[in-house]
Design an enzyme around this catalytic site. Structure first.
Site, PDB file in Angstrom:
ATOM      1  N   GLU A 196      10.195   0.763  10.196  1.00 25.90           N
ATOM      2  CA  GLU A 196      11.178   1.827   9.941  1.00 25.90           C
ATOM      3  C   GLU A 196      10.470   3.138  10.213  1.00 25.90           C
ATOM      4  OE1 GLU A 196      14.262   1.208   9.206  1.00 25.90           O
ATOM      5  OE2 GLU A 196      14.137  -0.912   8.679  1.00 25.90           O
ATOM      6  N   CYS A 224      13.522  10.666   6.763  1.00 25.03           N
ATOM      7  CA  CYS A 224      13.532  10.159   8.142  1.00 25.03           C
ATOM      8  C   CYS A 224      14.914  10.317   8.762  1.00 25.03           C
ATOM      9  CB  CYS A 224      13.125   8.701   8.139  1.00 25.03           C
ATOM     10  SG  CYS A 224      14.049   7.750   6.933  1.00 25.03           S
ATOM     11  N   LYS A 267       0.845  -1.208   0.000  1.00 23.93           N
ATOM     12  CA  LYS A 267       0.000   0.000   0.000  1.00 23.93           C
ATOM     13  C   LYS A 267       0.874   1.249   0.000  1.00 23.93           C
ATOM     14  CE  LYS A 267      -1.789   2.663   3.043  1.00 23.93           C
ATOM     15  NZ  LYS A 267      -1.661   3.965   2.329  1.00 23.93           N
ATOM     16  N   GLU A 310      10.351  15.347  15.583  1.00 23.25           N
ATOM     17  CA  GLU A 310      10.639  15.297  14.151  1.00 23.25           C
ATOM     18  C   GLU A 310       9.786  16.337  13.427  1.00 23.25           C
ATOM     19  OE1 GLU A 310       9.243  11.816  11.940  1.00 23.25           O
ATOM     20  OE2 GLU A 310      11.252  11.702  11.091  1.00 23.25           O
TER      21      GLU A 310
END
Ligand code: NAD
Ligand code: MN
Length: 480
Positions: free
Chosen positions: A261, A295, A187, A392
């Site tokens: 991850e 990331c 997906k 983040e």
């Protein structure tokens, strides 16, 4: 100056053409080797203009079930029975076809996601092809990869990926799964589904047996249906830490294998003995690459106190030359922010940085009127407790702090919930070893940043995830 010029405007526009291929107005779901109609559709837009590019199927329970059934059938009847050499041939073919259609994939990626064409052309597409080539090579050598073992595939794998490297993440997920003999339901992210759907076209061209890879588009609910389906043997997820935690909770006790991850808050640490100009270039690349939608972005800078003033001045000077604007223009350094939602997340964290007392710096100049944009931004005077240091941001925003000793840099760098990546800039090998062993991060670059290779395992510590992708570790994650 046109609306797309920013800061200097000193190069003539050099837009990549998009007329040598077509993007369909509507894409169905790719299930069992066929295009299957969905009961409803949703739109994907170009974040540089917010214009609709295409609409794609929204996979619900029925369609996700159908895709998993197709993957199971392909696993039982075809893929698990093929020799590794045969599987490898398909992977080689996919890699070659991707190279042949490289320009089409690069332009589509840039239009759907907003990243500069220079990156999608020079990084995303070549690296995606490299992942297929690399894993093609392993498909018939798995016994040599793991001597003394008889590696077995896991079965049907459910894979969910984010929007920052849509094609590359699809390649990271699909190539090792297929090399090891598994079948896949993937997906893509809801804002960037198009290159995965074009990859499905390419699987058809490669003659990949029906059902070996199925692509279901949709948002979080589709992802949830996929990862929680009882007939999925392994889940591979890349995305935010919040969703990763929710997935881990829902998988507890299910017996499914999984790799996660997740997010990051990488520290770039620059010592006074470093090659300063190279380090400045690396820091710029580390945080402004792909608008900071990375990331492993070097979103925190730790600069040794003695060189803080010149380093910050050089960073500002260099940022003043970066071109923000049309992602399809080959001169563009910083493209569009992927979505309106992501832009408002960035704005909220930047506002928090100002409120908490950090000092903001942005270059002069305007931004294009249409689309989602954010200027490259520096914060100085940051404290460890500031949200811009702890959370983040996933945007082009760098939080700068200073340090005096290597130990102080390590203590500060490790003081976040994340541990995905880091960078060290120094002339001294001994400092490189001290910092790379001391940093609690899965990947640490020395005198460079954001370098990727299929042979090198990638993944995080702490809240940055569980498991590795790439290299032997990445293969092991798809084998029993
Ligand atoms: P996200 O977690 O919201 O979405 C990622 C994917 O998960 C999308 O496909 C989304 O539709 C799907 N999803 C959302 N909710 C779900 C659920 N409940 N169950 C199953 N699937 C669900 O992340 P995002 O904001 O789109 O992406 C940015 C995040 O991804 C950042 O935190 C970034 O650090 C992380 N990321 C990590 C890596 C890595 O390798 N560690 C790589 C790229 C991005
Ligand atoms: Mn899009």
């Amino acid at each position: 100056m046109s609306a797309h010029d920013f800061i200097t405007g000193s190069y003539a526009p050099a837009p990549e053409g998009a007329d040598h291929f077509s993007i369909k107005d509507r894409y169905d779901l790719f299930i069992g080797g066929k295009w299957v109609k969905a009961s409803s559709y949703f739109q994907t837009t170009n974040p540089a203009t917010n214009e609709v590019i295409s609409e794609v199927g929204l996979a619900g329970k029925k369609e996700v079930n159908q895709a998993i059934k197709a993957a199971r059938k392909a696993y039982d009847e075809v893929w698990s029975k093929l020799s590794g050499a045969e599987r490898g041939k398909y992977l080689f073919r996919i890699a070659r076809l991707l190279q042949e259609r490289a320009r089409e994939f690069a332009v589509t990626e840039t239009m759907d996601g907003g990243k500069p064409i220079r990156e999608s052309r020079d990084i995303d597409v070549p690296l995606a092809a490299a992942h297929f080539f690399y894993h093609a090579g392993w498909a018939d050598k798995l016994e040599y990869a793991f001597p003394g073992k008889t590696p077995q595939p896991l079965g049907v794998v459910g894979q969910v990926i984010p929007w920052n490297f849509p094609l590359l993440m699809a390649a990271w997920k699909i190539a090792p799964a297929l090399a090891c003999g598994n079948t896949v339901v993937l997906k893509p992210a809801e804002t960037t589904p198009l290159t995965a759907l074009k990859l499905a076209e390419l699987f058809q061209d490669a003659g990949l047996p029906a059902g070996v890879v199925n692509i279901v588009t949709g948002a979080g609910e589709t992802g949830e249906l996929l990862v929680n389906h009882p007939d999925v043997d392994k889940v591979a997820f890349t995305g935010s830490t919040g969703v990763g935690k929710a997935i881990q909770r829902s998988l507890a006790g299910s017996g499914k294998r999984f790799t996660l991850e997740l997010g990051g808050k990488a520290a770039n640490i620059i010592f006074e003995d470093a090659a300063i100009n190279e380090a400045v270039e690396g820091i710029i690349n580390g945080i402004f690459f792909n608008q900071g939608h990375v990331c492993c972005a070097g979103s925190r800078l730790f600069v040794q106190e003695s060189i803080a003033t010149p380093v910050i001045r050089k960073l500002q000077k260099r940022i003043g030359t970066l071109k923000v604007g049309d992602p399809l223009d080959k001169n563009t350094d910083i493209g569009a922010i992927n979505s309106r939602e992501q832009l408002s997340r960035i704005k909220a964290l930047v506002a928090a940085g100002k409120e908490e007392g950090a000092e903001i710096w942005q270059p002069d100049g305007g931004l294009p009127r249409k689309g989602n944009w954010f200027k490259p931004t520096l914060f100085t005077g940051c404290a460890q407790s500031h949200r811009i240091v702890q959370e983040e941001i996933f945007g082009p925003v760098l939080a700068i702090q200073t340090f005096r000793t290597p130990q102080e840099a390590l203590d500060k760098a490790n003081n976040t919930p994340y541990g995905l990546s880091g960078g060290v800039w120094t002339d001294k090998g001994s400092k490189i070893f001290k910092m790379t062993t001391g940093l609690k991060a899965g990947v640490v670059w020395a005198n460079t940043f954001n370098k990727f290779d299929p042979t090198s395992p990638f993944g995080g510590y702490k809240e940055s995830g569980i498991g590795r992708e790439g290299g032997l570790h990445g293969l092991a994650a798809y084998l029993a």
